[in-house]
Design an enzyme around this catalytic site. Structure first.
Site, short mmCIF file in Angstrom:
data_model
loop_
_atom_site.label_atom_id
_atom_site.label_comp_id
_atom_site.label_asym_id
_atom_site.label_seq_id
_atom_site.Cartn_x
_atom_site.Cartn_y
_atom_site.Cartn_z
N ASP A 178 0.88 -1.15 0.00
CA ASP A 178 0.00 0.00 0.00
C ASP A 178 0.93 1.21 0.00
O ASP A 178 2.13 1.11 0.25
CB ASP A 178 -0.94 0.00 1.21
CG ASP A 178 -2.17 0.88 0.92
OD1 ASP A 178 -2.06 1.76 0.04
OD2 ASP A 178 -3.21 0.70 1.57
C1 BGC Z 1 -4.98 3.11 -0.22
C2 BGC Z 1 -4.96 2.10 -1.35
C3 BGC Z 1 -4.76 2.82 -2.64
C4 BGC Z 1 -3.45 3.62 -2.57
C5 BGC Z 1 -3.14 4.39 -3.82
C6 BGC Z 1 -3.76 4.01 -0.23
O1 BGC Z 1 -3.88 5.03 0.68
O2 BGC Z 1 -5.08 2.45 1.01
O3 BGC Z 1 -6.14 1.36 -1.37
O4 BGC Z 1 -4.76 1.91 -3.70
O5 BGC Z 1 -3.56 4.54 -1.51
O6 BGC Z 1 -4.01 5.44 -3.98
#
Ligand code: BGC
Length: 725
Positions: free
Chosen positions: A257
């Site tokens: 993530d």
């Molecule tokens: C989220 C993810 C997301 C990523 C990119 C993170 O803060 O938890 O689900 O894909 O950001 O935007």
């Protein structure tokens, strides 16, 4: 017949052989590329070069890898180095319904259509990895991100995630199932250390990921932000090396993530393949080209050069990245995709129609005659609020989003549609609450006046995508409806009793007014076609058939996670303990005899169904058998409709605590008025096992089991007892 099965087996063997040969050829190509790469080039492929991409190897023609959020549409382009929108004008997309709605269809066919359509959009927008779908389990109604997931039941989420992945990946775009694992709340998500039993981990939280890997053959997985047993999930030895890569044989890429990496050596050795989102936006202490400072960039290079980490560790990561590339952007037979086609809007509308759940319908309040000339007061901010905006990373810039008010106006042309906002929440801003500047009293008074003068009221409220509502980054602060909606609703009910409630949310809410309203409909965030789909159901053009993918408790303390102290939810800031263990959702309500307001699997129709003649093919089974169930379902009303047959198991003679019911099979059936169909359901007997942490394996205990058949977890109409020998 025999000849035909022989030919089928032969063809499938030929297919398997062809696939094996193809894989071998790809492996050969990968090895050839690997030999030509410098260590720096290899590492470049293992971390970000911008917010949503990682480097290719230009001199060898190896492309960059581009990713996009998901899971409800293709996110507008984000700047290279910051979270600002890039300001492109060609990045509007079709907004599909939120995944809670998809789960509520209880229809894997919808999941496939969803995956195929969103995959086509991802492909057209030149994305190689779609960051979704999410299958974190609905543990608490306060989790700000439940709307992006598929509910509280591991079986339902498993069945729904697979076709979505297939649909996406047929386009040569990798799905990226997230967030692996135990990211079941947003509050403190970036560090909270989750403690949980092995049994709950394997029975409740892992199955949808496991099925995504083994049946869905997903090409990438995103690690979660939180820690599990003291180690961050993205580089967790047990979760990644042991379970994901060794036990499940995952041959794809584990992506972090954004900003979820915390340690170079752990990341390298514990199976992380691509690091994304470590501070790069100038808002943190990062340098200009902060990408070199990523845990998996220069610091890892130094460790390899000093001999602390063997280069073969990096080679394994690069092999995985290249394999993903041969499946996506280096696959020459990849289709071209498509964007905003009428077909995609139709898919969005169909899923929205199928996922809407009718919760209450006293005196046949719904459907409303589309030719009515009556006056209808539409009250509530959600009648006009654009819901594809906000919510965090799942935000979308959609080419159109039909609001409920627009949809209703289009389909009720002869009615007199009155409208008042009633309350206002303020704009959706990530990470903070910005209150509305409108005067709350004036909004309320105006709404009461409008309601008093109408023949009927449709209150369209619920939550929204603002901070502390259904939104990434933090949780809801309360179970009750926000922005004074309960007070407003009780005032409206004083002046007009002919009131129905349409809830737009991705979460359960408290309903203190439940007995005073005639009808309640749960409509989720429905995307581009929201208003059309809602009006389709209101007018009876489409008969509702959605079923709740999670339980609605009467009060927050009735929910399992909230039945314990704050160590259960939200934790003490450092750690939390999932004290309810395996008793999540309806497993808790049933076993503890706490009646929910609305049960998992529940949803009404405008017609009625009768379940008849349910029987199992045998009375005694062995471990490797597939249990075959048949039943008849009759539409006894005068409208075409669809019903979801659900089969739950109950282990009568268990040596450990088992939930009173566990979903083991379901099927959605569409029937004309008066029609009867026979439904066939299959349950592998192995699925009746529980995870036994004393042997760290699944354990199928011999003895009697009940198969409970019905149309919700609380409405069981037939029970069949079988024996497992
Ligand atoms: C989220 C993810 C997301 C990523 C990119 C993170 O803060 O938890 O689900 O894909 O950001 O935007």
């Amino acid at each position: 017949m025999k000849r035909l099965s022989f030919i089928i087996i032969l063809l499938s063997l030929m297919g398997t052989n062809q696939l094996l040969a193809q894989n071998k050829a790809t492996d050969k190509k990968i090895e050839k590329i690997l030999q030509q790469l410098t260590l720096k080039e290899k590492l470049d492929m293992c971390h970000a070069q911008s917010k949503f991409s990682s480097k290719g190897i230009a001199r060898l023609g190896i492309p960059e890898l581009w990713m996009s959020d998901g899971p409800h549409g293709i996110r507008p382009e984000i700047s290279w180095d910051s979270w600002e929108h890039a300001g492109w004008t060609n990045d509007s997309c079709t907004a599909f319904p939120a995944l809670t709605c998809l789960a509520a269809t209880f229809n894997p066919e919808m999941s496939y259509k969803y995956g195929k359509a969103i995959g086509e959009e991802a492909r057209y927008r030149k994305k190689d990895i779609l960051l979704g779908p999410g299958v974190n389990i609905y543990r608490t109604p306060l989790n700000g991100r439940n709307f992006e997931y598929m509910g509280e039941d591991p079986y339902l989420a498993s069945k729904m995630v697979v076709p979505y992945i297939h649909g996406v990946q047929e386009n040569g775009v990798a799905a990226c199932v997230k967030h692996y694992v135990l990211n079941n709340q947003e509050h403190w998500r970036d560090h909270i250390n989750v403690e949980i039993s092995d049994r709950a981990l394997y029975e409740i939280y892992l199955p949808a990921f496991k099925t995504a890997v083994q049946e869905g053959k997903v090409w990438s997985i995103m690690g979660a932000y939180n820690q599990f047993r003291g180690q961050y999930c993205c580089h967790n030895e047990l979760l990644v090396n042991k379970i994901l890569k060794q036990d499940w044989n995952f041959d794809g890429v584990l992506v972090t993530d954004w900003g979820a990496t915390h340690d170079t050596k752990e990341a390298a050795l514990n199976g992380l393949d691509i690091e994304m989102g470590t501070g790069t936006d100038g808002l943190t202490s990062s340098l200009k080209n902060a990408y070199d400072n990523y845990y998996m960039a220069n610091p890892l290079q130094k460790m390899v050069e000093s001999g602390e980490i063997d280069e073969s560790v990096i080679d394994d990561k690069v092999r995985r990245v290249l394999r993903l590339m041969f499946r996506t952007n280096m696959n020459s037979s990849r289709p071209f995709g498509s964007m905003n086609s009428q077909e995609h809007f139709n898919v969005a509308r169909e899923i929205a129609q199928e996922g809407i759940v009718l919760l209450k319908n006293k005196n046949k309040f719904f459907p409303i005659d589309p030719n009515t000339t009556k006056s209808i007061a539409i009250i509530g901010e959600n009648a006009t609020k654009i819901m594809s905006l906000g919510g965090g990373s799942s935000e979308l810039k959609t080419i159109h989003e039909i609001s409920p008010l627009e949809g209703i106006k289009k389909q009720f042309k002869n009615a007199q549609i009155l409208h008042a906002m009633g309350y206002a929440s303020g704009p959706s801003v990530y990470g903070r609450v910005v209150s509305s500047e409108l005067n709350a009293d004036s909004l309320k008074n105006e709404a009461i006046k409008v309601a008093a003068n109408a023949d009927m009221v449709l209150f369209i409220g619920g939550l929204n995508k603002n901070h502390h509502q259904d939104c990434e980054g933090d949780d809801r602060k309360q179970f009750a409806l926000p922005f004074g909606q309960n007070e407003l609703l009780s005032e409206i009910l004083k002046v007009n009793k002919n009131t129905g409630v349409i809830l737009i949310s991705g979460n359960a809410v408290e309903m203190p007014w439940i007995s005073k309203v005639d009808a309640i409909m749960q409509t989720w965030y429905l995307g581009s076609e929201a208003g059309n789909a809602i009006a389709d159901i209101l007018s009876g053009t489409v008969n509702p058939s959605g079923k709740l993918p999670f339980s609605f408790p009467v009060k927050l303390e009735d929910n399992a996670a909230h039945s314990y102290d704050e160590m259960s939810y939200p934790g003490d800031g450092v750690k939390q303990i999932y004290k309810e263990d395996i008793l999540v959702g309806y497993r808790w309500h049933d076993t503890k005899k706490i009646k929910p307001l609305y049960a998992f699997g529940y949803g009404l129709s405008y017609t009625n169904f009768k379940l008849l003649n349910a029987k199992a093919d045998k009375s005694t089974y062995h471990e490797n058998d597939i249990l075959s169930l048949t039943c008849e379902i009759e539409n006894t009303g005068d409208t075409k409709g669809s019903e979801v047959i659900q089969v739950y198991s109950n282990d009568i003679e268990a040596s450990v605590l088992r939930p009173l019911k566990e979903l083991k099979a379901f099927q959605k059936v569409t029937l004309q008025a008066g029609e009867t169909k026979t439904v066939h359901l299959k349950i592998p007997v192995k699925d009746l096992a529980f995870f036994d942490d004393s042997i760290m394996d699944w354990n199928l205990e011999k003895g009697q089991f009940k198969l409970l058949i019905g149309n919700s977890s609380q409405n069981i109409t037939k029970s069949i007892t079988i024996t497992v020998e």
